[in-house]
Design a protein around this motif. Structure first.
Motif, PDB file in Angstrom:
ATOM      1  N   GLY A  82      14.237  15.126 -10.952  1.00  0.00           N
ATOM      2  CA  GLY A  82      15.148  15.145  -9.821  1.00  0.00           C
ATOM      3  C   GLY A  82      14.775  14.035  -8.849  1.00  0.00           C
ATOM      4  O   GLY A  82      13.901  13.202  -9.115  1.00  0.00           O
ATOM      5  N   ILE A  83      15.429  14.016  -7.696  1.00  0.00           N
ATOM      6  CA  ILE A  83      15.148  13.001  -6.691  1.00  0.00           C
ATOM      7  C   ILE A  83      13.742  13.220  -6.138  1.00  0.00           C
ATOM      8  O   ILE A  83      13.435  14.276  -5.605  1.00  0.00           O
ATOM      9  CB  ILE A  83      16.176  13.056  -5.543  1.00  0.00           C
ATOM     10  N   GLY A  84      12.887  12.233  -6.222  1.00  0.00           N
ATOM     11  CA  GLY A  84      11.501  12.378  -5.778  1.00  0.00           C
ATOM     12  C   GLY A  84      10.644  13.044  -6.835  1.00  0.00           C
ATOM     13  O   GLY A  84       9.572  12.555  -7.189  1.00  0.00           O
ATOM     14  N   LYS A  85      11.103  14.165  -7.353  1.00  0.00           N
ATOM     15  CA  LYS A  85      10.354  14.882  -8.386  1.00  0.00           C
ATOM     16  C   LYS A  85      10.263  14.064  -9.674  1.00  0.00           C
ATOM     17  O   LYS A  85       9.239  14.063 -10.359  1.00  0.00           O
ATOM     18  CB  LYS A  85      11.030  16.225  -8.674  1.00  0.00           C
ATOM     19  N   GLY A  86      11.355  13.379 -10.022  1.00  0.00           N
ATOM     20  CA  GLY A  86      11.333  12.537 -11.207  1.00  0.00           C
ATOM     21  C   GLY A  86      10.327  11.407 -11.077  1.00  0.00           C
ATOM     22  O   GLY A  86       9.701  10.990 -12.064  1.00  0.00           O
ATOM     23  N   HIS A  87      10.166  10.882  -9.865  1.00  0.00           N
ATOM     24  CA  HIS A  87       9.154   9.853  -9.621  1.00  0.00           C
ATOM     25  C   HIS A  87       7.761  10.397  -9.938  1.00  0.00           C
ATOM     26  O   HIS A  87       6.932   9.708 -10.537  1.00  0.00           O
ATOM     27  CB  HIS A  87       9.197   9.411  -8.158  1.00  0.00           C
ATOM     28  N   LEU A  88       7.508  11.641  -9.524  1.00  0.00           N
ATOM     29  CA  LEU A  88       6.202  12.248  -9.789  1.00  0.00           C
ATOM     30  C   LEU A  88       5.935  12.361 -11.284  1.00  0.00           C
ATOM     31  O   LEU A  88       4.831  12.072 -11.761  1.00  0.00           O
ATOM     32  CB  LEU A  88       6.125  13.637  -9.145  1.00  0.00           C
ATOM     33  N   VAL A  89       6.954  12.771 -12.051  1.00  0.00           N
ATOM     34  CA  VAL A  89       6.772  12.928 -13.492  1.00  0.00           C
ATOM     35  C   VAL A  89       6.497  11.580 -14.149  1.00  0.00           C
ATOM     36  O   VAL A  89       5.645  11.468 -15.041  1.00  0.00           O
ATOM     37  CB  VAL A  89       7.995  13.605 -14.136  1.00  0.00           C
ATOM     38  N   ARG A  90       7.197  10.541 -13.714  1.00  0.00           N
ATOM     39  CA  ARG A  90       6.957   9.207 -14.251  1.00  0.00           C
ATOM     40  C   ARG A  90       5.527   8.750 -13.927  1.00  0.00           C
ATOM     41  O   ARG A  90       4.872   8.099 -14.746  1.00  0.00           O
ATOM     42  CB  ARG A  90       7.972   8.218 -13.678  1.00  0.00           C
ATOM     43  N   VAL A 121      15.879   4.984  -5.162  1.00  0.00           N
ATOM     44  CA  VAL A 121      16.115   6.415  -4.939  1.00  0.00           C
ATOM     45  C   VAL A 121      16.739   7.103  -6.148  1.00  0.00           C
ATOM     46  O   VAL A 121      17.144   8.256  -6.066  1.00  0.00           O
ATOM     47  CB  VAL A 121      17.006   6.648  -3.691  1.00  0.00           C
ATOM     48  N   ARG A 122      16.800   6.415  -7.264  1.00  0.00           N
ATOM     49  CA  ARG A 122      17.274   7.062  -8.485  1.00  0.00           C
ATOM     50  C   ARG A 122      16.178   7.956  -9.039  1.00  0.00           C
ATOM     51  O   ARG A 122      14.994   7.650  -8.917  1.00  0.00           O
ATOM     52  CB  ARG A 122      17.677   6.013  -9.521  1.00  0.00           C
ATOM     53  N   GLY A 123      16.580   9.055  -9.646  1.00  0.00           N
ATOM     54  CA  GLY A 123      15.588   9.987 -10.165  1.00  0.00           C
ATOM     55  C   GLY A 123      16.007  10.605 -11.477  1.00  0.00           C
ATOM     56  O   GLY A 123      17.099  11.168 -11.586  1.00  0.00           O
ATOM     57  N   PRO A 124      15.181  10.526 -12.513  1.00  0.00           N
ATOM     58  CA  PRO A 124      15.511  11.163 -13.790  1.00  0.00           C
ATOM     59  C   PRO A 124      15.357  12.676 -13.714  1.00  0.00           C
ATOM     60  O   PRO A 124      14.453  13.189 -13.046  1.00  0.00           O
ATOM     61  CB  PRO A 124      14.494  10.557 -14.757  1.00  0.00           C
ATOM     62  N   GLU A 480       5.313  25.744   5.095  1.00  0.00           N
ATOM     63  CA  GLU A 480       6.397  26.162   4.220  1.00  0.00           C
ATOM     64  C   GLU A 480       6.227  25.430   2.896  1.00  0.00           C
ATOM     65  O   GLU A 480       5.548  24.402   2.839  1.00  0.00           O
ATOM     66  CB  GLU A 480       7.756  25.836   4.835  1.00  0.00           C
ATOM     67  N   PRO A 481       6.804  25.944   1.821  1.00  0.00           N
ATOM     68  CA  PRO A 481       6.631  25.280   0.526  1.00  0.00           C
ATOM     69  C   PRO A 481       7.063  23.817   0.577  1.00  0.00           C
ATOM     70  O   PRO A 481       8.198  23.505   0.927  1.00  0.00           O
ATOM     71  CB  PRO A 481       7.518  26.104  -0.413  1.00  0.00           C
ATOM     72  N   TYR A 482       6.141  22.927   0.232  1.00  0.00           N
ATOM     73  CA  TYR A 482       6.351  21.477   0.327  1.00  0.00           C
ATOM     74  C   TYR A 482       7.059  20.972  -0.919  1.00  0.00           C
ATOM     75  O   TYR A 482       6.641  21.247  -2.040  1.00  0.00           O
ATOM     76  CB  TYR A 482       4.993  20.786   0.477  1.00  0.00           C
ATOM     77  N   ARG A 483       8.129  20.200  -0.702  1.00  0.00           N
ATOM     78  CA  ARG A 483       8.881  19.594  -1.808  1.00  0.00           C
ATOM     79  C   ARG A 483       8.911  18.093  -1.615  1.00  0.00           C
ATOM     80  O   ARG A 483       9.025  17.604  -0.488  1.00  0.00           O
ATOM     81  CB  ARG A 483      10.309  20.128  -1.843  1.00  0.00           C
ATOM     82  N   MET A 484       8.801  17.360  -2.711  1.00  0.00           N
ATOM     83  CA  MET A 484       8.803  15.906  -2.634  1.00  0.00           C
ATOM     84  C   MET A 484      10.223  15.359  -2.543  1.00  0.00           C
ATOM     85  O   MET A 484      11.124  15.809  -3.251  1.00  0.00           O
ATOM     86  CB  MET A 484       8.091  15.313  -3.856  1.00  0.00           C
ATOM     87  N   PHE A 485      10.401  14.367  -1.654  1.00  0.00           N
ATOM     88  CA  PHE A 485      11.626  13.590  -1.537  1.00  0.00           C
ATOM     89  C   PHE A 485      11.253  12.120  -1.448  1.00  0.00           C
ATOM     90  O   PHE A 485      10.155  11.779  -0.988  1.00  0.00           O
ATOM     91  CB  PHE A 485      12.421  13.976  -0.282  1.00  0.00           C
ATOM     92  N   THR A 486      12.161  11.237  -1.835  1.00  0.00           N
ATOM     93  CA  THR A 486      11.884   9.809  -1.703  1.00  0.00           C
ATOM     94  C   THR A 486      11.730   9.409  -0.243  1.00  0.00           C
ATOM     95  O   THR A 486      11.023   8.455   0.072  1.00  0.00           O
ATOM     96  CB  THR A 486      12.999   8.971  -2.351  1.00  0.00           C
TER      97      THR A 486
END
Length: 757
Positions: A82-90, A121-124, A480-486
């Motif tokens: 996803g957005i930001g999350k895909g960056h982490l996986v890469r 800001v593209r995300g797989p 609060e639960p932290y979520r990654m964003f670009t």
């Protein structure tokens, strides 16, 4: 029936799972104690990544899990990225991690999000077959070199007290065994004193088990949400005893729907991208494994009728321990009730219907979480278009769990309180598989490296989203639960999903975390990218010739100077494929003229039909290029491999901005890399100009760097100036024992007083 498997041991055997588990536990208690360099507690996404990372460093590693058959389970949504999350996986993949490889083999729907926006800001994102993902992960983990999987629950830590404080030396399990190890990584997810909620009913549990292969739940399981996995109570008590700052967070999962009862014909479909974009850089050319079995997802919406049911039944929602009874859930993945509450004027909310696999009828309604009683959940579901006659296979539920304030950790994710103890995943206050895995790879790598006496491995926020994630957590904490964003990254033009390997693979290899095979692949990518950019920079034509090819190539220049293909590609609406076609088309005549120049060493006549200025300009560039290259450039045959296509386009698009950002990053590194001595004394005697509030907070959080100190709420800019001057001028003197308690005691006392901000 009686069993005498062990001399002197008799027990009546019932056909219940509880008795079977007790017998297995007592039988295991007779086995010898275990030992390893590193032990990972928990077999979720953080635990699997941590275990693999530790093993890759060469450390002998044990992965301790309650159930081997639940390794790699996707507890909530069946998707990765996803957005930001895909960056982490890469980035995880760039460090030779396993999440990207597994989703490439288990994914059944792939999408590159934000394609209409810039490359930064593209995300797989990929939809997984749940069963396939788990089986692929288990096959990988159970055969991983230097890694042993042990089935048991961790009940307590074994500590050793020394002059510098506590250090971990082992683990006690629920079956009476001990695992002797000097490095422990806790990745308990939602299991740390977990409690599940369904309506007004609550019960101790870390999560519900899934039905297998699409089987429907039994009537008894249907009402309670199915078989549960027990929470981790012993470790929660251990962390409390050690004065870790603990609090509660929650998360939720939606009901699972029977796909055969959905009217798919009235819904808007979302097909997978073709070809599907893989996550792992090693699979760019091969592609994903299930590319011939891709599925479609669909979308539907809530309505005012839905929202009225939600509002009318809010009294049936649970009372939680955290958030003054309301619970503290993810802000950016809220329950349906929270969405209705926060956006009362919104007429509808998007719900994605995501099939959970190729061999199951179950569908995951993404965006519909909420622990209402089953009858209310069914009412809500049937207000959605296409779901008017839908049946629920299993109700949604919430789970509330303990987490530790991550400001009690270092950048390596090692605890400041106990040497050799690392935390990763939801125990650090994050939400999401990707955030958990990102922490897991760092914690596991550092545990493995430390066990062998090797230097630690950290990622700066100028190097990767993993660095942004960890730096945010340990310097600012989270309530609060932290979520990654670009948007969390200052340098996102440089930290793109397409270039994670170019940023991190070599760093990981030098640390001993990356296999040589991946370095060979990186070298090939770097070489191809370098040559591609060389061609784009070398191919030049006057502005008038560019515009004659396409109005999109209007550079606005009036000086007549030749412009390169790279400069044209930097224009907003120009795509790399268009530039490639132009280079090939115009390159036929240019290649011929350049070849004559190179062979004759003189000004050649233009090739038939070519533009004089155009040919001369490019020919000179090609001759110069040929003197620097082992082979003459061939513009007419110019092609860009899929291995580097996205990266080449992004590098050209952002070339001007990247140069500027690199300067900013260099200045950031210089100003933020300054470390603070661990035994620095924050007192009025040493810092007479600092307020008591600032001194109290510096003592409480014990920042590792000037940057970390600057992120503490209440530490003023003037205090930062005093602190920087003090360190730069070398005034620091080690704290003596007489000046107060030991450093470890100070940290233990101060971290225990952390208030969540």
């Amino acid at each position: 029936m009686y069993i005498t498997a062990v001399p002197g041991f008799q027990m009546k055997a019932f056909l219940s799972r509880s008795v079977t588990l007790r017998m297995r536990a007592q039988l295991r208690a007779f086995s010898q104690h275990l030992s390893s360099d590193v032990c990972i507690i928990g077999g979720g996404h953080a635990g699997c990544e941590a275990a693999a990372a530790s093993a890759r460093t060469g450390a002998q590693t044990i992965l301790l899990t309650q159930r081997i058959d639940s390794l790699g389970e996707m507890s909530c949504n069946p998707s990765i990225g996803g957005i930001g999350k895909g960056h982490l996986v890469r980035e995880i993949d760039a460090l030779d991690g396993i999440m990207g490889k597994v989703i490439d083999d288990a994914g059944i729907h792939f999408k590159m999000l934000n394609l209409r926006k810039g490359p930064a800001v593209r995300g797989p994102r990929a939809q997984a077959d749940r069963d396939l993902y788990k089986s692929e992960m288990q096959a990988l983990i159970l055969s991983y070199p230097n890694l042993k999987v042990v089935e048991a629950s961790a009940e307590d830590l074994i500590l050793e007290e020394g002059s510098s404080g506590s250090a971990v030396v082992g683990i006690k399990t629920n079956d009476g065994r001990e695992i002797h190890t000097g490095r422990v990584v806790i990745t308990t997810g939602t299991f740390l004193r977990g409690r599940c909620f369904l309506g007004r009913t609550s019960y101790p549990a870390g999560r519900h088990m899934r039905t297998k292969n699409g089987e429907s739940a039994t009537n008894k399981e249907h009402e309670s949400g199915g078989e549960i996995e027990p929470p981790s109570i012993g470790l929660a008590l251990t962390l409390e005893r050690l004065k870790f700052p603990m609090s509660r967070l929650k998360t939720g999962t939606p009901p699972r729907l029977k796909g055969s009862t959905i009217d798919w014909s009235v819904l808007e479909k979302q097909p997978s991208d073709i070809p599907p974009p893989p996550f792992s850089y090693l699979n760019i050319e091969r592609g994903v494994k299930m590319r011939d079995s891709l599925i479609e997802c669909a979308q539907t919406y809530t309505s005012e009728v839905t929202h009225k049911i939600v509002r009318d039944n809010q009294h049936q929602l649970p009372d939680y321990e955290g958030g003054e009874g309301d619970g503290v859930g993810p802000r950016y993945c809220p329950s349906l009730f929270k969405k209705v509450q926060r956006f009362p004027d919104r007429e509808r909310h998007l719900i994605w219907l995501e099939p959970e696999g190729l061999n199951t009828d179950l569908v995951y309604p993404n965006g519909l979480s909420g622990p209402f009683p089953l009858d209310v959940q069914l009412q809500i579901v049937r207000t959605l278009k296409g779901l008017e006659h839908c049946e629920i296979d299993r109700p949604g539920y919430d789970v509330e769990y303990d987490y530790c304030d991550p400001r009690a950790l270092q950048h390596t994710l090692e605890s400041k309180l106990v040497k050799g103890l690392y935390l990763a995943g939801q125990i650090c206050g994050t939400t999401g598989y990707e955030e958990a895995a990102a922490q897991g790879i760092v914690a596991g790598a550092n545990a493995g490296l430390a066990a062998q006496g090797r230097p630690s491995f950290t990622i700066g926020r100028d190097e990767g989203y993993i660095g942004v994630l960890i730096d945010d957590l340990i310097t600012r904490g989270t309530n609060e639960p932290y979520r990654m964003f670009t948007s969390r990254a200052e340098y996102r033009l440089s930290l793109r999903q397409d270039n994670a390997d170019l940023r991190l693979t070599r760093k990981g290899f030098e640390a001993g975390l990356v296999h040589p095979e991946r370095m060979i692949h990186l070298t090939a990518r770097e070489s191809q990218l370098q040559r591609c950019m060389f061609v784009l920079d070398s191919f030049k034509m006057p502005p008038s010739v560019w515009v004659a090819e396409s109005e999109k190539y209007n550079l606005g220049g009036r000086d007549g100077r030749a412009r390169s293909a790279a400069q044209v590609l930097a224009l907003a609406d120009v795509e790399l494929s268009e530039v490639i076609n132009t280079v090939r088309k115009k390159g036929v005549a240019m290649d011929a003229d350049a070849a004559m120049r190179a062979s004759w060493g003189q000004r050649a006549e233009p090739a038939s039909g070519s533009n004089l200025d155009e040919t001369n300009t490019v020919a000179e560039a090609v001759v110069e290029a040929a003197s620097n290259e082992t082979e003459t450039l061939q513009f007419a045959n110019f092609a860009v491999s899929p291995l580097i296509y996205d990266t080449a386009e992004a590098e050209a698009k952002y070339s001007n901005y990247l140069s500027q950002q690199e300067g900013e990053m260099a200045r950031w590194r210089k100003s933020h890399a300054t470390t603070l001595p661990k035994d620095i004394v924050y007192s009025r005697e040493v810092f007479p100009s600092m307020s008591n509030e600032v001194l109290e907070k510096l003592n409480r959080y014990r920042p590792e760097t000037l940057h970390a100190a600057s992120q503490i709420q209440g530490v003023t800019p003037s205090a930062m100036v005093y602190l920087q001057n003090y360190v730069m001028r070398g005034r620091h003197k080690p704290a003596s024992v007489s000046a107060g308690d030991s450093y470890a005691s100070d940290v233990s006392r101060s971290v225990a007083e952390v208030k969540f901000v």
